[in-house]
Write a protein that holds these residues in place. Structure first.
Motif, mmCIF file in Angstrom:
data_model
loop_
_atom_site.group_PDB
_atom_site.id
_atom_site.type_symbol
_atom_site.label_atom_id
_atom_site.label_comp_id
_atom_site.label_asym_id
_atom_site.label_seq_id
_atom_site.Cartn_x
_atom_site.Cartn_y
_atom_site.Cartn_z
ATOM 1 N N LYS A 29 71.402 44.783 68.084
ATOM 2 C CA LYS A 29 72.167 44.314 66.935
ATOM 3 C C LYS A 29 72.110 45.305 65.776
ATOM 4 N N PRO A 30 73.232 45.512 65.108
ATOM 5 C CA PRO A 30 73.213 46.326 63.890
ATOM 6 C C PRO A 30 72.504 45.581 62.759
ATOM 7 N N ASP A 31 72.217 46.291 61.693
ATOM 8 C CA ASP A 31 71.432 45.716 60.592
ATOM 9 C C ASP A 31 72.082 44.477 59.990
ATOM 10 N N TRP A 32 73.416 44.447 59.924
ATOM 11 C CA TRP A 32 74.068 43.317 59.255
ATOM 12 C C TRP A 32 73.981 42.013 60.063
ATOM 13 N N LEU A 33 73.435 42.074 61.282
ATOM 14 C CA LEU A 33 73.295 40.868 62.096
ATOM 15 C C LEU A 33 71.856 40.373 62.179
ATOM 16 N N ARG A 34 70.968 40.973 61.423
ATOM 17 C CA ARG A 34 69.571 40.544 61.456
ATOM 18 C C ARG A 34 69.364 39.421 60.441
ATOM 19 N N VAL A 35 68.673 38.356 60.889
ATOM 20 C CA VAL A 35 68.434 37.199 60.030
ATOM 21 C C VAL A 35 66.946 36.885 59.994
ATOM 22 N N LYS A 36 66.539 36.187 58.928
ATOM 23 C CA LYS A 36 65.146 35.797 58.787
ATOM 24 C C LYS A 36 64.847 34.569 59.646
ATOM 25 N N LEU A 37 63.627 34.456 60.134
ATOM 26 C CA LEU A 37 63.209 33.283 60.878
ATOM 27 C C LEU A 37 63.194 32.066 59.965
ATOM 28 N N PRO A 38 63.562 30.885 60.501
ATOM 29 C CA PRO A 38 63.565 29.674 59.668
ATOM 30 C C PRO A 38 62.156 29.277 59.252
ATOM 31 N N ILE A 39 61.969 29.073 57.953
ATOM 32 C CA ILE A 39 60.678 28.671 57.409
ATOM 33 C C ILE A 39 60.918 27.723 56.250
ATOM 34 N N GLY A 40 59.835 27.210 55.677
ATOM 35 C CA GLY A 40 59.931 26.409 54.460
ATOM 36 C C GLY A 40 59.790 24.931 54.724
ATOM 37 N N PRO A 41 59.404 24.170 53.713
ATOM 38 C CA PRO A 41 59.160 22.733 53.867
ATOM 39 C C PRO A 41 60.403 21.931 54.204
ATOM 40 N N ASP A 42 61.570 22.273 53.642
ATOM 41 C CA ASP A 42 62.790 21.542 53.952
ATOM 42 C C ASP A 42 63.176 21.711 55.411
ATOM 43 N N TYR A 43 63.046 22.946 55.916
ATOM 44 C CA TYR A 43 63.332 23.198 57.335
ATOM 45 C C TYR A 43 62.390 22.378 58.212
ATOM 46 N N LYS A 44 61.106 22.358 57.867
ATOM 47 C CA LYS A 44 60.127 21.622 58.665
ATOM 48 C C LYS A 44 60.397 20.118 58.631
ATOM 49 N N ARG A 45 60.850 19.609 57.487
ATOM 50 C CA ARG A 45 61.154 18.183 57.363
ATOM 51 C C ARG A 45 62.326 17.806 58.258
ATOM 52 N N VAL A 46 63.381 18.619 58.242
ATOM 53 C CA VAL A 46 64.544 18.343 59.080
ATOM 54 C C VAL A 46 64.158 18.425 60.553
ATOM 55 N N ARG A 47 63.381 19.435 60.908
ATOM 56 C CA ARG A 47 62.949 19.590 62.299
ATOM 57 C C ARG A 47 62.153 18.373 62.761
ATOM 58 N N ALA A 48 61.302 17.856 61.900
ATOM 59 C CA ALA A 48 60.479 16.691 62.248
ATOM 60 C C ALA A 48 61.353 15.460 62.470
ATOM 61 N N LEU A 49 62.390 15.267 61.636
ATOM 62 C CA LEU A 49 63.286 14.124 61.799
ATOM 63 C C LEU A 49 64.109 14.235 63.081
ATOM 64 N N VAL A 50 64.578 15.427 63.392
ATOM 65 C CA VAL A 50 65.342 15.646 64.624
ATOM 66 C C VAL A 50 64.490 15.306 65.843
ATOM 67 N N ASP A 51 63.219 15.740 65.811
ATOM 68 C CA ASP A 51 62.316 15.449 66.922
ATOM 69 C C ASP A 51 61.973 13.960 66.991
ATOM 70 N N GLU A 52 61.720 13.332 65.838
ATOM 71 C CA GLU A 52 61.323 11.925 65.804
ATOM 72 C C GLU A 52 62.412 11.015 66.353
ATOM 73 N N TYR A 53 63.662 11.326 66.046
ATOM 74 C CA TYR A 53 64.767 10.472 66.477
ATOM 75 C C TYR A 53 65.400 10.934 67.795
ATOM 76 N N ASN A 54 64.763 11.896 68.444
ATOM 77 C CA ASN A 54 65.219 12.376 69.751
ATOM 78 C C ASN A 54 66.691 12.763 69.716
ATOM 79 N N LEU A 55 67.044 13.573 68.716
ATOM 80 C CA LEU A 55 68.421 13.988 68.521
ATOM 81 C C LEU A 55 68.615 15.416 69.013
#
Length: 303
Positions: A29-55
Motif C-alpha cells: 500500500k502507498p502511504d495515503w492508504l495507511r491507517v491507525k489501529l482502532p483504539i480509545g475508550p469509545d471504540y472499546k465501548r462499541v466493541r463490547a456492545l457488539v459482542d454482548e448483543y451477538n451482532l
C-alpha cells in the motif's frame, strides 16, 4: 442514454500508482492508504456492545479501514441476516456459503443496541440471502421499524443487496421508514463478470431506479483500482444520474486476502478529487471520493 457532458477529462493512467509487491507477493500500500489501529475508550465501548448483543458488523466482516474512526466516534454499520453470504463476489471479505442463521429476534437486539450506543444515524446492511423467498425482506422491514419505535429520532440508511428482480421483496425492504436507501454497483459495466459474477449491471441500475421512484433518497458506491478506465468511470456516473441516484461513494479496492482479486492500481488522491469534481458536475448531491472511502463513510451527511 442521456448525454451528460464532462469537461477537463484526463487519462486515469497519468495518476495511477503502479502496484509494488512485498516479499509475500501482496500489493504494498502507498502511504495515503495507511491507517491507525482502532483504539480509545469509545471504540472499546462499541466493541463490547457488539459482542454482548451477538451482532454482526460489516466493519469487522468487511475489514473496513475506517473502523477505528467510525467506532471511535460511537457509530457502526450493522450487518443483519447473519454473516454468511450466498454470493461469491471476488472482491469481498465476507464469507460465502449456505447460511443457516435466521434470527427473528435480531431486529429487537439491533434496535436495543443502537439505543444503548446512542446512535444518531444508523447504517444497516446485510449479506445476500438468495435462498430465502423474500430475500430477507421481512427482517429488513422489522429491523427498521423497531429502531424507529425505540429511538424515533435516529435516522437510518439501509444498504440493501441485489434482490434478483424480486421487486415485491425490494418494496418491503424499503418500506420501514428509513431516510436513505443504498444499493452498491461495486464496479463498472465492463468488469462485472470478473468482480461480481452473480450480479448484473443493468439489474442493479433497475433496482436503484425503482428505489428512487418509490420516493427514497438513493445512494450507491463503487470501487476503483480494479482495471477500469476513466471513460468507464465517467459512464457509470452518467448511468447513475440517469436513474436518479442522489449520492455516490467512490473508494479504492483493497485485496482482502490472497484468494481475492489482485489490485490493478492504486488510484491517487488527485484522481479521486477529479472523480469527485466529475460527479458533482453531473449533478449528484454528494460525491464522497477518496482512497479510504467506503459505503457508509460520512453517511450522516447524506440525508
Amino acid at each position: 442514454m442521456i448525454d451528460l457532458p464532462v469537461t477537463n477529462a484526463r487519462p486515469q493512467t497519468e495518476a495511477a500508482a503502479p502496484v509494488k509487491l512485498d516479499k509475500k507477493g501482496r500489493a504494498r500500500k502507498p502511504d495515503w492508504l495507511r491507517v491507525k489501529l482502532p483504539i480509545g475508550p469509545d471504540y472499546k465501548r462499541v466493541r463490547a456492545l457488539v459482542d454482548e448483543y451477538n451482532l454482526h458488523t460489516i466493519c469487522q466482516s468487511g475489514n473496513c479501514p475506517n473502523m477505528g474512526e467510525c467506532w471511535g466516534a460511537g457509530t457502526a454499520t450493522f450487518m443483519i441476516l447473519g454473516n454468511t453470504c450466498t454470493r461469491s463476489c471476488s472482491f469481498c471479505a465476507v464469507k460465502t456459503g449456505r447460511p443457516t442463521e435466521y434470527d427473528t429476534d435480531e431486529p429487537r437486539r439491533v434496535a436495543e443496541a443502537i439505543d444503548l450506543m446512542q446512535v444518531k444515524h444508523a447504517v444497516l446492511t446485510s449479506v445476500n440471502r438468495d435462498e430465502l423467498k423474500d430475500r430477507g425482506a421481512e427482517i429488513w422491514y422489522q429491523t427498521v421499524v423497531q429502531i424507529k419505535e425505540r429511538t424515533p429520532n435516529t435516522t437510518i440508511e439501509t444498504l440493501i443487496p441485489d434482490v434478483r428482480g424480486n421487486w415485491d421483496a425490494l418494496y418491503r425492504m424499503i418500506d420501514g421508514g428509513q431516510e436513505v436507501v443504498s444499493h452498491n454497483m461495486e464496479t463498472v459495466r465492463e468488469l462485472y463478470r470478473k468482480v461480481r459474477p452473480q450480479g448484473k449491471y443493468d439489474r442493479s441500475l433497475e433496482e436503484l431506479r425503482r428505489i428512487k421512484e418509490y420516493g427514497k433518497r438513493t445512494k450507491t458506491g463503487f470501487m476503483v483500482g480494479l482495471g477500469e478506465t476513466e471513460a468507464q468511470v465517467e459512464q457509470i456516473l452518467k448511468d447513475l444520474r440517469e436513474v436518479g441516484v442522489d449520492v455516490v461513494t467512490i473508494g479504492q479496492y483493497l485485496q482482502p486476502t490472497a484468494m481475492h482479486l489482485a489490485v490493478d492500481s492504486f488510484v491517487t488522491p488527485d484522481t479521486f478529487a477529479h472523480y469527485k469534481a466529475m460527479g458533482m458536475e453531473l449533478g449528484f448531491d454528494f460525491v464522497e471520493s477518496g482512497p479510504l472511502v467506503r459505503s457508509s463513510y460520512h453517511a450522516e451527511r447524506h440525508l
